[in-house]
Design a protein around this motif. Sequence first.
Motif, mmCIF file in Angstrom:
data_model
loop_
_atom_site.group_PDB
_atom_site.id
_atom_site.type_symbol
_atom_site.label_atom_id
_atom_site.label_comp_id
_atom_site.label_asym_id
_atom_site.label_seq_id
_atom_site.Cartn_x
_atom_site.Cartn_y
_atom_site.Cartn_z
ATOM 1 N N VAL A 237 0.854 -1.196 0.000
ATOM 2 C CA VAL A 237 0.000 0.000 0.000
ATOM 3 C C VAL A 237 0.886 1.241 0.000
ATOM 4 O O VAL A 237 1.540 1.559 0.991
ATOM 5 N N LEU A 238 0.893 1.944 -1.130
ATOM 6 C CA LEU A 238 1.672 3.164 -1.287
ATOM 7 C C LEU A 238 0.984 4.333 -0.573
ATOM 8 O O LEU A 238 1.603 5.097 0.151
ATOM 9 N N ALA A 239 -0.332 4.441 -0.783
ATOM 10 C CA ALA A 239 -1.138 5.490 -0.150
ATOM 11 C C ALA A 239 -2.606 5.126 -0.337
ATOM 12 O O ALA A 239 -2.936 4.280 -1.168
ATOM 13 N N HIS A 240 -3.469 5.760 0.452
ATOM 14 C CA HIS A 240 -4.908 5.586 0.245
ATOM 15 C C HIS A 240 -5.631 6.831 0.729
ATOM 16 O O HIS A 240 -5.094 7.628 1.508
ATOM 17 N N SER A 241 -6.845 6.994 0.255
ATOM 18 C CA SER A 241 -7.640 8.147 0.667
ATOM 19 C C SER A 241 -7.973 8.020 2.154
ATOM 20 O O SER A 241 -8.019 6.918 2.712
ATOM 21 N N PHE A 242 -8.201 9.180 2.778
ATOM 22 C CA PHE A 242 -8.501 9.201 4.206
ATOM 23 C C PHE A 242 -9.792 8.436 4.485
ATOM 24 O O PHE A 242 -10.765 8.555 3.744
ATOM 25 N N GLY A 243 -9.801 7.656 5.552
ATOM 26 C CA GLY A 243 -11.005 6.947 5.968
ATOM 27 C C GLY A 243 -11.051 5.491 5.573
ATOM 28 O O GLY A 243 -11.913 4.747 6.044
ATOM 29 N N VAL A 244 -10.149 5.052 4.689
ATOM 30 C CA VAL A 244 -10.095 3.621 4.350
ATOM 31 C C VAL A 244 -9.627 2.868 5.591
ATOM 32 O O VAL A 244 -8.637 3.236 6.228
ATOM 33 N N VAL A 245 -10.357 1.821 5.958
ATOM 34 C CA VAL A 245 -10.091 1.077 7.195
ATOM 35 C C VAL A 245 -9.419 -0.253 6.875
ATOM 36 O O VAL A 245 -9.860 -0.979 5.983
ATOM 37 N N ARG A 246 -8.370 -0.546 7.620
ATOM 38 C CA ARG A 246 -7.639 -1.800 7.446
ATOM 39 C C ARG A 246 -8.007 -2.763 8.569
ATOM 40 O O ARG A 246 -8.050 -2.390 9.740
#
Length: 197
Positions: A31-40
């Motif tokens: 995971v390089l980056a993701h939008s705010f709020g994506v839950v892992r």
Amino acid sequence: MRVNTRHTPAFGVARVVLSAGEAVEAHPDTVLAHSFGVVRSRKGKGRGPAIFTAPAQGGWMDLAPRHPGDVYPLELSGQLGWSVAANAVLSRPATVRHDHPWPAHQTLFGGDSGFLKHYSGTGPLVFASRGPVDALTLKAGEVVTVNPLFVLAYPDTVQVRLRALDPAEPQSIKTGEGLALDVAGPGTVLVQTRPSG
């Protein structure tokens, strides 16, 4: 779920665009980056893949393989399953399942888990390829021999046979080293242009 790619074919990055509540499985290290709020959330114990879920407004994730090469989204239609190199999947949606055990692989590899995994379902299965992806399109009855170290994926429409290149030399079911994969069409075999391992 949509997949857009960039920086291909040498240093591919896949942007996975998720609708509200959509989830994708990927290894956290990719995971390089993701939008705010994506839950892992973790699938289990250890350092394996995780599940990433988009919030109510949707979101995106940028995934980058651990090695140089292409990223290749293969859209599964639900009609055909695919045999895929064991470490080639960069991401998959919840609508694509890993079929284990897979009878054809048990025939191919015996009781061992070999260098292939089987996937079926619907949606984009994203591959991390070593080098650009090439396609070998086979007509019905046409046969080609592929080095297993270069195999990326092939559909259930083809027939395959695994054999030793030289019975006196060492072989590995886990990696495909020392083996040859004979593939009979119809179907398209996806190969990576640099060997795995």
